[in-house]
Design a protein around this motif. Structure first.
Motif, PDB file in Angstrom:
ATOM      1  N   GLN B  26      -9.378 -35.805  63.249  1.00 15.48           N
ATOM      2  CA  GLN B  26     -10.542 -35.172  62.625  1.00 15.48           C
ATOM      3  C   GLN B  26     -11.195 -36.052  61.567  1.00 15.48           C
ATOM      4  OE1 GLN B  26     -11.656 -31.708  62.683  1.00 15.48           O
ATOM      5  NE2 GLN B  26     -10.403 -31.132  64.436  1.00 15.48           N
ATOM      6  N   ASN B  27     -10.402 -36.878  60.903  1.00 13.39           N
ATOM      7  CA  ASN B  27     -10.944 -37.673  59.800  1.00 13.39           C
ATOM      8  C   ASN B  27     -10.488 -39.109  59.880  1.00 13.39           C
ATOM      9  OD1 ASN B  27     -10.407 -34.690  58.597  1.00 13.39           O
ATOM     10  ND2 ASN B  27     -12.266 -35.558  57.753  1.00 13.39           N
ATOM     11  N   VAL B 111      -8.750 -42.234  70.757  1.00 15.73           N
ATOM     12  CA  VAL B 111     -10.058 -42.861  70.609  1.00 15.73           C
ATOM     13  C   VAL B 111     -10.310 -43.262  69.164  1.00 15.73           C
ATOM     14  CG1 VAL B 111     -12.518 -42.518  70.837  1.00 15.73           C
ATOM     15  CG2 VAL B 111     -10.990 -41.611  72.565  1.00 15.73           C
ATOM     16  N   ARG B 112     -10.031 -42.331  68.255  1.00 15.77           N
ATOM     17  CA  ARG B 112     -10.276 -42.634  66.841  1.00 15.77           C
ATOM     18  C   ARG B 112      -9.427 -43.776  66.348  1.00 15.77           C
ATOM     19  NH1 ARG B 112     -13.108 -38.620  63.043  1.00 15.77           N
ATOM     20  NH2 ARG B 112     -13.585 -40.434  61.789  1.00 15.77           N
ATOM     21  N   GLU B 167     -15.283 -38.508  81.933  1.00 17.28           N
ATOM     22  CA  GLU B 167     -15.200 -38.618  80.475  1.00 17.28           C
ATOM     23  C   GLU B 167     -16.142 -37.628  79.796  1.00 17.28           C
ATOM     24  OE1 GLU B 167     -13.178 -40.798  78.404  1.00 17.28           O
ATOM     25  OE2 GLU B 167     -12.179 -40.581  80.333  1.00 17.28           O
ATOM     26  N   GLY B 168     -17.349 -37.541  80.335  1.00 18.71           N
ATOM     27  CA  GLY B 168     -18.320 -36.617  79.758  1.00 18.71           C
ATOM     28  C   GLY B 168     -17.841 -35.183  79.829  1.00 18.71           C
ATOM     29  N   CYS B 169     -17.248 -34.837  80.972  1.00 14.13           N
ATOM     30  CA  CYS B 169     -16.694 -33.486  81.141  1.00 14.13           C
ATOM     31  C   CYS B 169     -15.589 -33.242  80.129  1.00 14.13           C
ATOM     32  CB  CYS B 169     -16.177 -33.341  82.560  1.00 14.13           C
ATOM     33  SG  CYS B 169     -15.265 -31.830  82.862  1.00 14.13           S
ATOM     34  N   TRP B 171     -15.074 -34.740  77.258  1.00 16.14           N
ATOM     35  CA  TRP B 171     -15.569 -34.686  75.892  1.00 16.14           C
ATOM     36  C   TRP B 171     -16.212 -33.357  75.563  1.00 16.14           C
ATOM     37  CZ3 TRP B 171     -14.686 -36.755  71.502  1.00 16.14           C
ATOM     38  CH2 TRP B 171     -14.078 -38.000  71.454  1.00 16.14           C
ATOM     39  N   GLU B 172     -16.822 -32.778  76.567  1.00 18.65           N
ATOM     40  CA  GLU B 172     -17.421 -31.471  76.316  1.00 18.65           C
ATOM     41  C   GLU B 172     -16.360 -30.501  75.821  1.00 18.65           C
ATOM     42  OE1 GLU B 172     -20.506 -30.193  79.105  1.00 18.65           O
ATOM     43  OE2 GLU B 172     -19.484 -28.246  79.135  1.00 18.65           O
ATOM     44  N   GLN B 175     -14.828 -31.858  72.244  1.00 22.43           N
ATOM     45  CA  GLN B 175     -15.730 -31.607  71.129  1.00 22.43           C
ATOM     46  C   GLN B 175     -15.734 -30.144  70.726  1.00 22.43           C
ATOM     47  OE1 GLN B 175     -17.367 -33.479  69.098  1.00 22.43           O
ATOM     48  NE2 GLN B 175     -16.679 -35.365  70.046  1.00 22.43           N
ATOM     49  N   ARG B 176     -15.740 -29.320  71.729  1.00 24.58           N
ATOM     50  CA  ARG B 176     -15.796 -27.884  71.447  1.00 24.58           C
ATOM     51  C   ARG B 176     -14.524 -27.427  70.755  1.00 24.58           C
ATOM     52  NH1 ARG B 176     -18.779 -25.297  75.834  1.00 24.58           N
ATOM     53  NH2 ARG B 176     -17.231 -26.386  77.076  1.00 24.58           N
ATOM     54  N   ASP B 187     -12.829 -27.674  86.667  1.00 24.00           N
ATOM     55  CA  ASP B 187     -14.039 -28.503  86.643  1.00 24.00           C
ATOM     56  C   ASP B 187     -13.801 -29.848  87.308  1.00 24.00           C
ATOM     57  OD1 ASP B 187     -15.883 -26.854  85.536  1.00 24.00           O
ATOM     58  OD2 ASP B 187     -15.520 -27.468  83.469  1.00 24.00           O
TER      59      ASP B 187
END
Lengths: 209, 209
Positions: B26-27, B111-112, B167-169, B171-172, B175-176, B187
């Motif tokens: 998160q940070n 990723v972070r 990846e886009g799927c 991340w959706e 992120q949520r 999906d």
DNA sequence: CCTCCGTTAACCGTATCGGTTAATACCATT
DNA sequence: AATGGTATTAACCGATACGGTTAACGGAGG
């Protein structure tokens, strides 16, 4: 928020906005210090507090600005008027890219703000985001003529897939932190062309030659 | 790092790992407090410092663990052996989903951490990530038989596109913040099926009937 | 010299940080 | 019940960072 902010030279205004987008995009609301924003904007903390009376005000101002300029840019690009699917995607992405050129962190900021949990701001974020996103997907699909596309294809799935792919492509850049907009545009162009050859009946016929 | 950590019941170990993944995801490194991790893990800060002598050690341990279990899960799923493209993507995603079920924030953390800039940890992260990602894309493509796919298609572009879409799927969901793994699996399955009907020569023939 | 105004260094009280310590609670053995 | 060891934590420490304020600086116009 102090109206004198608008009296600032455009350039200074943008650097403050970008500093805000940047810092708030990297950390939680609570853990994004005003001092860091001021530093990134190239002004003193005191001056930042002169334009925005407190952190919350700056944050919500950034959010509103973000929503406003996005809608502005979208309508200006004509993305909403376009009837052709690929054309409207093209215009939409064009608008997004133009935005990201001016405000590199606006995308990350928007996502983070949207899902921000801090009670000091979350409620107001959720309240004001009415128009900001989607809705268009469903209406866009209805207008499509299945005859244009390869037979038997699931158009809804196709649209979802394209959306995810462009988001995934975008996020690859955003995450990396290197905002090479020209490269992004090239990638997206390639995607669009690829989709045309694969999904469009006409594109398929040409490719098979 | 204190070996007694491994003596803990598996459940407790995981809750500490997950707490770490969550907070660090998160940070920034610097703004991720140990106290918050301890709280999320359901233990006291002092005990956390008993298992990991300092913050840096915990962070790097999390990174190593993240890399280790990912590779483990990937090889265990057989994703690397598969010759069929869609089969290997299927196995790979299967492994990813299994991982995310156990460690919901492992993806965001990875990723972070990968792009973390803090000099206290960035160097060692970059050093140790040798095997962790990529390499496979190029080799995978060489083995593909163009005859299996629709004529004239750009296989490299296809692969890139599929990667971005998944990846886009992903991340959706990430992120949520709602880690509904079952929905994600559904999906992704739909994506795979869609791709088969569109990209595969055989799939196309069946769909046209 | 004065006044206005954009700007900031320095400050304030408080909260939080990484890390330590000394004391608890717990449990098996005698 | 006394013992000893281990797992666990409340309380603490010095340092720093926080949001926000204030008093002063500096330059332009009169």
């Amino acid at each position: 928020m102090n109206p004198k902010f608008y009296g600032l030279p455009q350039e200074k205004q943008q650097s403050i906005l970008n500093a805000g987008f940047h810092v708030f995009a990297q950390n939680t609301y609570k853990k994004s210090p005003m001092s860091e924003i001021a530093l990134a904007a190239g002004i003193s903390k005191a001056l930042l507090f002169h334009y925005f009376h407190n952190k919350k005000e700056l944050y919500l101002f950034l959010w509103d600005t973000c929503a406003r300029i996005t809608v502005e840019e979208m309508t200006r690009s004509g993305a909403y008027e376009q009837t052709d699917l690929f054309g409207s995607m093209d215009h939409g992405m064009q608008a997004k890219l133009r935005l990201m050129r001016q405000y590199p962190d606006i995308g990350s900021f928007a996502v983070r703000a949207f899902y921000e949990k801090d009670p000091e701001v979350s409620a107001e974020i959720q309240k004001s985001m009415g128009q900001y996103l989607q809705v268009h997907a469903a209406k866009k699909l209805e207008k499509l003529d299945p005859e244009d596309f390869i037979p038997g294809i699931d158009l809804q799935m196709m649209y979802k897939e394209m959306y995810w792919a462009s988001e995934g492509c975008l996020w690859e850049y955003i995450q990396r932190g290197i905002m090479d907009i020209d490269a992004m545009e090239k990638d997206f162009r390639a995607l669009l062309d690829f989709w045309k050859t694969v999904y469009l009946r006409k594109g398929r016929e040409e490719a098979e030659k």
